[in-house]
Design a protein around this motif. Structure first.
Motif, PDB file in Angstrom:
ATOM      1  N   ASN A   1      26.198  34.611  37.799  1.00 24.41           N
ATOM      2  CA  ASN A   1      25.602  34.139  39.046  1.00 24.41           C
ATOM      3  C   ASN A   1      26.426  32.940  39.518  1.00 24.41           C
ATOM      4  OD1 ASN A   1      22.875  34.674  40.560  1.00 24.41           O
ATOM      5  ND2 ASN A   1      23.162  32.451  40.595  1.00 24.41           N
ATOM      6  N   VAL A   2      27.200  33.089  40.598  1.00 17.56           N
ATOM      7  CA  VAL A   2      28.175  32.059  40.952  1.00 17.56           C
ATOM      8  C   VAL A   2      28.026  31.609  42.399  1.00 17.56           C
ATOM      9  CG1 VAL A   2      29.831  32.944  39.266  1.00 17.56           C
ATOM     10  CG2 VAL A   2      29.961  33.718  41.619  1.00 17.56           C
ATOM     11  N   ASP A   3      28.415  30.351  42.615  1.00 19.55           N
ATOM     12  CA  ASP A   3      28.535  29.792  43.957  1.00 19.55           C
ATOM     13  C   ASP A   3      29.992  29.695  44.376  1.00 19.55           C
ATOM     14  OD1 ASP A   3      25.708  29.113  44.645  1.00 19.55           O
ATOM     15  OD2 ASP A   3      25.876  27.899  42.836  1.00 19.55           O
ATOM     16  N   ASP A   4      30.880  29.347  43.443  1.00 21.64           N
ATOM     17  CA  ASP A   4      32.312  29.224  43.719  1.00 21.64           C
ATOM     18  C   ASP A   4      32.994  30.554  43.405  1.00 21.64           C
ATOM     19  OD1 ASP A   4      34.987  28.580  43.920  1.00 21.64           O
ATOM     20  OD2 ASP A   4      34.803  26.669  42.855  1.00 21.64           O
ATOM     21  N   LEU A   5      33.120  31.382  44.422  1.00 23.79           N
ATOM     22  CA  LEU A   5      33.678  32.725  44.220  1.00 23.79           C
ATOM     23  C   LEU A   5      35.142  32.673  43.806  1.00 23.79           C
ATOM     24  CD1 LEU A   5      32.126  34.616  47.270  1.00 23.79           C
ATOM     25  CD2 LEU A   5      31.209  34.373  44.960  1.00 23.79           C
ATOM     26  N   LYS A   6      35.894  31.772  44.415  1.00 19.45           N
ATOM     27  CA  LYS A   6      37.318  31.677  44.109  1.00 19.45           C
ATOM     28  C   LYS A   6      37.536  31.316  42.653  1.00 19.45           C
ATOM     29  CE  LYS A   6      41.609  29.524  45.756  1.00 19.45           C
ATOM     30  NZ  LYS A   6      42.182  28.572  46.746  1.00 19.45           N
ATOM     31  N   ALA A   7      36.731  30.390  42.139  1.00 19.28           N
ATOM     32  CA  ALA A   7      36.858  29.997  40.735  1.00 19.28           C
ATOM     33  C   ALA A   7      36.464  31.144  39.813  1.00 19.28           C
ATOM     34  CB  ALA A   7      35.988  28.774  40.457  1.00 19.28           C
ATOM     35  N   ALA A   8      35.426  31.879  40.183  1.00 18.47           N
ATOM     36  CA  ALA A   8      34.982  32.991  39.338  1.00 18.47           C
ATOM     37  C   ALA A   8      36.018  34.101  39.272  1.00 18.47           C
ATOM     38  CB  ALA A   8      33.664  33.549  39.868  1.00 18.47           C
TER      39      ALA A   8
END
Length: 414
Positions: free
Chosen positions: A394-401
């Motif tokens: 479950n992520v907010d920072d898509l680029k980091a994920a």
């Protein structure tokens, strides 16, 4: 000294001993030099760590005009299903996806295989609005405009009607690299679940009619390009009301599915602890005779994720792949904060038991409310969750994920 003035010559005389004398530095001076040197080395390490932000260049310069009119390969650059060309799907869930600058499409750009829409309905019309709270709602940001219609358009392109396509074949999903991969559309019911449910089903009809939805046919679950999961106030009893067909699945309570991980992975499970330590499922561990008889068979409405439409005495065995898809819970409330930068043995046992319980029922484990900062701690938790078998981050920072190696981020606070 004023500009242009002459400097007086030093006429003092020095003996040879004075001119060439050298006094060794004191221990305090050596310590100061070492301290400064250490600071310089650390600063250089930080600067080098930022290097990829400025020097990493993934631009493909090979035949940049290939396929363009008047150039080599003219007319050959595109193909029918290239909408997500070169996008590698990853098991991440785009938390509060509607908040992003480009809802849905940004998540697909980074390869996320789950998106989330908070849905509201009011008495004045049958429209479903999307937003985090009432203040953020607007007439044009609707469930159909942000998600249903764009998904239909994308999937129509991914399933072209040509002489080469078998119309009876399984439908392609949104990802060209893995057309069999389903996209989870998590619909968070924010208002009355019983009032919302039939309207959500109605607005999904265009996806249903084209064969784009995952569904349960009474004996097996048939996976389609889009899997709709209801959370929030979604009523479990309305989902399970039809025994022969359903295409909206439940977000089960992960904290209630705990089993000892030794039953699933004996090689990696920690030493067995007593089930009296608060790790066992809450619903199935409570004897029925200890519950209030008046509320034993009371059905709870609008009780939030994993609880709406359930009887007080509902057992965790009620949730399986025929009626549920996700099994979710707040990381902070059930696992707790990773103090000292790591999870304790008891936290790991709870985590592994919940994941094992979800897998034993054919469900996808998902934790929301994971730490977002410091970045190093966030990445560490992500790494643990993936290694322990969580199905969706479950992520907010898509680029980091979407990064392949989270450990390349060495500094915990940036």
């Amino acid at each position: 000294m004023p500009f242009g003035a002459r400097r007086k010559r030093d006429t003092r005389e020095y003996s040879n001993d004075e001119a060439y004398s050298f006094s060794p530095p004191t221990s305090e001076k050596r310590a100061e030099v070492m301290k400064r040197s250490s600071g310089i080395v650390h600063l250089m390490n930080v600067l080098i760590g930022f290097g990829p932000l400025f020097w990493d260049d993934d631009t493909d310069t090979f035949l940049p005009q290939w396929g363009q009119p008047g150039h080599l390969g003219e007319g050959l650059a595109r193909y029918p299903t290239d909408f997500t060309r070169d996008v590698l799907p990853i098991p991440c869930h785009s938390h509060n996806d509607y908040w992003r600058r480009v809802p849905l499409f940004e998540a697909l750009h980074y390869g996320c295989t789950g998106v989330e829409a908070d849905v509201w309905m009011f008495d004045r019309n049958d429209e479903l609005f999307v937003g985090h709270d009432k203040s953020s709602l607007s007439p044009n940001r609707t469930f159909q405009n942000l998600y249903v219609h764009p998904l239909v358009e994308i999937l129509d392109k991914q399933n072209p009607s040509t002489e080469f396509v078998d119309t009876n074949a399984m439908k392609n999903g949104v990802f060209d690299e893995e057309p069999e991969r389903t996209l989870v559309l998590l619909v968070d019911f924010k208002t009355s679940g019983r009032e919302l449910f039939p309207h959500v089903q109605d607005q999904l009809s265009v996806l249903r009619s084209k064969g784009y939805l995952t569904y349960f046919n009474g004996s097996a679950t048939v996976v389609g390009p889009v899997t709709v999961v209801g959370t929030g106030n979604t009523p479990f009893d309305l989902i399970t009301g039809n025994d022969t067909y359903r295409d909206v699945f439940f977000d089960a309570p992960l904290e209630s599915l705990w089993v000892h991980p030794a039953q699933q992975a004996p090689a990696t499970a920690p030493k067995r602890e007593s089930l009296d330590d608060g790790l066992a499922p809450k619903r199935s561990s409570m004897p029925l005779h200890s519950l209030n008889p008046k509320t034993l068979h009371t059905k709870r409405s609008d009780a939030g994720q994993g609880s709406s439409g359930l009887f007080t005495a509902t057992s965790s065995s009620a949730f399986d792949s025929s009626n549920s898809y996700y099994a979710s819970v707040s990381f902070m409330s059930t696992i707790g904060y990773p103090w000292r930068g790591r999870l304790s043995a008891k936290q790991m046992l709870r985590l592994r038991g919940q994941i094992a319980g979800a897998k034993s029922r054919g469900l996808k484990a998902r934790y929301w409310d994971t730490p977002n900062w410091p970045i190093g701690l966030r990445n560490h938790v992500w790494d643990i969750l993936v290694k322990e078998g969580v199905d969706y981050l479950n992520v907010d920072d898509l680029k980091a994920a979407a990064k392949k190696d989270w450990k390349t981020h060495k500094h915990p606070f940036w």
